[in-house]
Motif scaffolding. Structure first.
Motif, PDB file in Angstrom:
ATOM      1  N   ALA A 125      72.285  67.177 100.371  1.00 48.99           N
ATOM      2  CA  ALA A 125      73.424  67.803 101.063  1.00 48.99           C
ATOM      3  C   ALA A 125      73.166  69.299 101.209  1.00 48.99           C
ATOM      4  CB  ALA A 125      74.723  67.546 100.301  1.00 48.99           C
ATOM      5  N   PRO A 126      72.076  69.689 101.868  1.00 47.40           N
ATOM      6  CA  PRO A 126      71.597  71.074 101.796  1.00 47.40           C
ATOM      7  C   PRO A 126      72.351  72.073 102.663  1.00 47.40           C
ATOM      8  CG  PRO A 126      70.162  69.806 103.219  1.00 47.40           C
ATOM      9  CD  PRO A 126      71.182  68.841 102.675  1.00 47.40           C
ATOM     10  N   PHE A 127      73.233  71.600 103.539  1.00 47.28           N
ATOM     11  CA  PHE A 127      73.857  72.527 104.480  1.00 47.28           C
ATOM     12  C   PHE A 127      75.195  73.076 103.978  1.00 47.28           C
ATOM     13  CE2 PHE A 127      71.694  69.163 107.121  1.00 47.28           C
ATOM     14  CZ  PHE A 127      70.513  69.881 107.235  1.00 47.28           C
ATOM     15  N   ALA A 128      75.849  72.390 103.056  1.00 48.32           N
ATOM     16  CA  ALA A 128      77.182  72.800 102.600  1.00 48.32           C
ATOM     17  C   ALA A 128      77.129  74.139 101.866  1.00 48.32           C
ATOM     18  CB  ALA A 128      77.772  71.724 101.687  1.00 48.32           C
ATOM     19  N   GLU A 129      78.260  74.823 101.912  1.00 51.27           N
ATOM     20  CA  GLU A 129      78.436  76.076 101.171  1.00 51.27           C
ATOM     21  C   GLU A 129      77.333  77.088 101.500  1.00 51.27           C
ATOM     22  OE1 GLU A 129      79.783  75.544  96.991  1.00 51.27           O
ATOM     23  OE2 GLU A 129      79.521  73.399  97.426  1.00 51.27           O
ATOM     24  N   GLN A 130      77.207  77.365 102.808  1.00 49.65           N
ATOM     25  CA  GLN A 130      76.232  78.336 103.312  1.00 49.65           C
ATOM     26  C   GLN A 130      74.801  77.992 102.893  1.00 49.65           C
ATOM     27  OE1 GLN A 130      79.323  79.765 101.837  1.00 49.65           O
ATOM     28  NE2 GLN A 130      79.950  79.347 103.944  1.00 49.65           N
TER      29      GLN A 130
END
Length: 476
Positions: free
Chosen positions: A370-375
């Motif tokens: 989930a590498p895209f979450a939270e900037q």
């Protein structure tokens, strides 16, 4: 009764099928068929109405599903002999995440043994990529529908923080509700849903579904649906909410009330669904299938979940793939089963996910991080562990996700590796998702495929989802 030569020939064939069916049943099983006939006659309103009585059964990959179908076929043919008419039977073949070739072959053998294909009183349907169509060994959904299903499925994995139990867990019930709603309302509709799901499991599923609806609507508890048909419709709409996560929410609607769908529980009538004997041999199920799992009617395949859990263990937890996958497999099967060895598991599971959603292993690993979450909090970790050659491009990856100019190949790489479009990745990066969606994701993320409570893993969820409990609700 129409006495054309064709109908006379079919009547003779059906009599032979019935005789063969009854010959493969023991005395207790034949008694169960008699009880089933009586039950269906009462619910239909008597012999004069049995020809207009329309039923639906969810058909899975387990022995119990095959035996239930055999009992229903025996009852259908026996009523036709006795009353010159019988009920209509709609069979919905479904499995999550999809139907593999071995399962389809088992279904074909079962349907052939019961002579279901050429009987106008029987309608065989198949669920595929969220769409329902006539049963076939070929895909039911069009390529664009399969692409949309893959995109929605992968997006949910990112929304849920990448945990496989979330990706292939309770969300599957929303997908099941979506296809069930289609099957219930197709054509002339259905009067009764036939099931042997234990009462406790049915109540648990109904309560969970109502809880999901309550979380994202303004309905008071007394206004929430009680009937299975209305609940399936509501959960179908929640499935669409997840699939269209970035779109403007539309008020949840309810179709005009029609005849209330009856749920006919048959577990008290059919006492021999775990002991098939000769009947199992006739249906080709004496060996069973390698994946009989929790959930109603054997509708969930444990191999893809075990595979996704193995990848999560390998790349996120940096443990052994086999340890992670085997632990997941043994947690969800109902009885000891042979453990697929090494590459065999990975290959089988990945083929099933590719066939069901068109999802590659690269995309599975990406949603696990989930590498895209939270900037892009885990973007660097994802690149270092799985795509070290892209480390030099990290600044450009962030620029693309921020909506700033960047080279075209970087954007194409992001889309290929994730299976998402750029707008979805940027929304994940910015946390620009509806809080109400977070409530639903959080609820789904708390239950596995058997609706058992999962251990708390709040840190795995994006911040927007962890804070969803403080959010408002959209109108229903």
């Amino acid at each position: 009764m129409n006495h054309t030569p064709h109908n006379q020939a079919m009547h003779y064939v059906h009599q032979q099928v019935l005789e063969r069916l009854l010959a493969h049943m023991n005395q207790a099983q034949r008694a169960s068929v008699q009880l089933l006939m009586q039950r269906l006659l009462v619910i239909a309103g008597g012999p004069e109405h049995i020809g207009n009585f329309r039923t639906l059964v969810l058909h899975g990959a387990d022995r119990r599903s095959a035996l239930l179908l055999a009992y229903l076929r025996a009852a259908q043919l026996s009523l036709a002999v006795r009353h010159h008419d019988s009920f209509h039977l709609r069979v919905l073949v479904a499995r999550s995440p999809g139907l593999d070739s071995a399962t389809l072959a088992a279904h074909d053998q079962c349907f052939g043994a019961l002579f279901l294909h050429d009987d106008p009183r029987v309608e065989l349907l198949r669920a595929d990529a969220g769409q329902v169509g006539p049963y076939s060994a070929r895909p039911v959904a069009r390529s664009e529908q399969r692409d949309a299903a893959r995109n929605a499925w992968l997006l949910f994995g990112h929304l849920g923080g990448g945990r496989p139990e979330v990706l292939l867990g309770a969300r599957a019930y929303l997908e099941l509700a979506s296809v069930l709603d289609q099957a219930l309302t197709a054509g002339a509709g259905v009067d009764a849903l036939l099931t042997v799901t234990p009462p406790r499991q049915r109540l648990r599923l109904m309560a969970w579904g109502r809880r999901c609806l309550r979380a994202v609507t303004q309905n008071a508890p007394t206004a929430l649906p009680h009937g299975v048909g209305v609940l399936a419709e509501g959960l179908m709409q929640l499935h669409q909410v997840l699939a269209l996560a970035l779109h403007k929410p539309t008020p949840m609607t309810q179709r005009a009330a029609g005849n209330e769908l009856q749920v006919v529980a048959l577990e008290a009538v059919l006492h021999n669904l775990d002991e098939g004997g000769l009947l199992e041999r006739m249906l080709g199920r004496e060996e069973g299938l390698p994946c009989e799992v929790h959930g109603p009617a054997g509708l969930f395949d444990p191999l893809p979940l075990a595979h996704a859990r193995g990848l999560y263990a390998q790349y996120i937890e940096q443990r052994n793939y086999r340890d992670g996958s085997q632990a997941a497999f043994q947690r969800i099967v109902e009885r000891p089963l042979p453990w697929p060895q090494g590459q065999e598991l990975q290959q089988q599971a990945q083929e099933r996910l590719l066939d069901s959603y068109g999802a590659s292993q690269d995309q599975l690993v990406c949603q696990a991080f989930a590498p895209f979450a939270e900037q892009g909090r885990r973007l660097e970790q994802f690149v270092q562990r799985y795509h070290p050659r892209m480390r030099i491009a990290l600044p450009y990856l962030h620029r693309a996700l921020q909506g700033r100019p960047c080279p075209g190949p970087v954007v194409r790489w992001l889309m290929d590796i994730s299976g998402l479009d750029l707008a979805q990745m940027r929304a994940l990066y910015a946390g620009a998702l509806r809080p109400q969606l977070g409530q639903l994701v959080q609820l789904l993320g708390r239950r596995d495929v058997a609706l058992r409570l999962l251990p708390q893993a709040g840190s795995a969820l994006p911040a927007w989802a962890r804070l969803a409990g403080h959010a408002g609700r959209w109108g229903g």
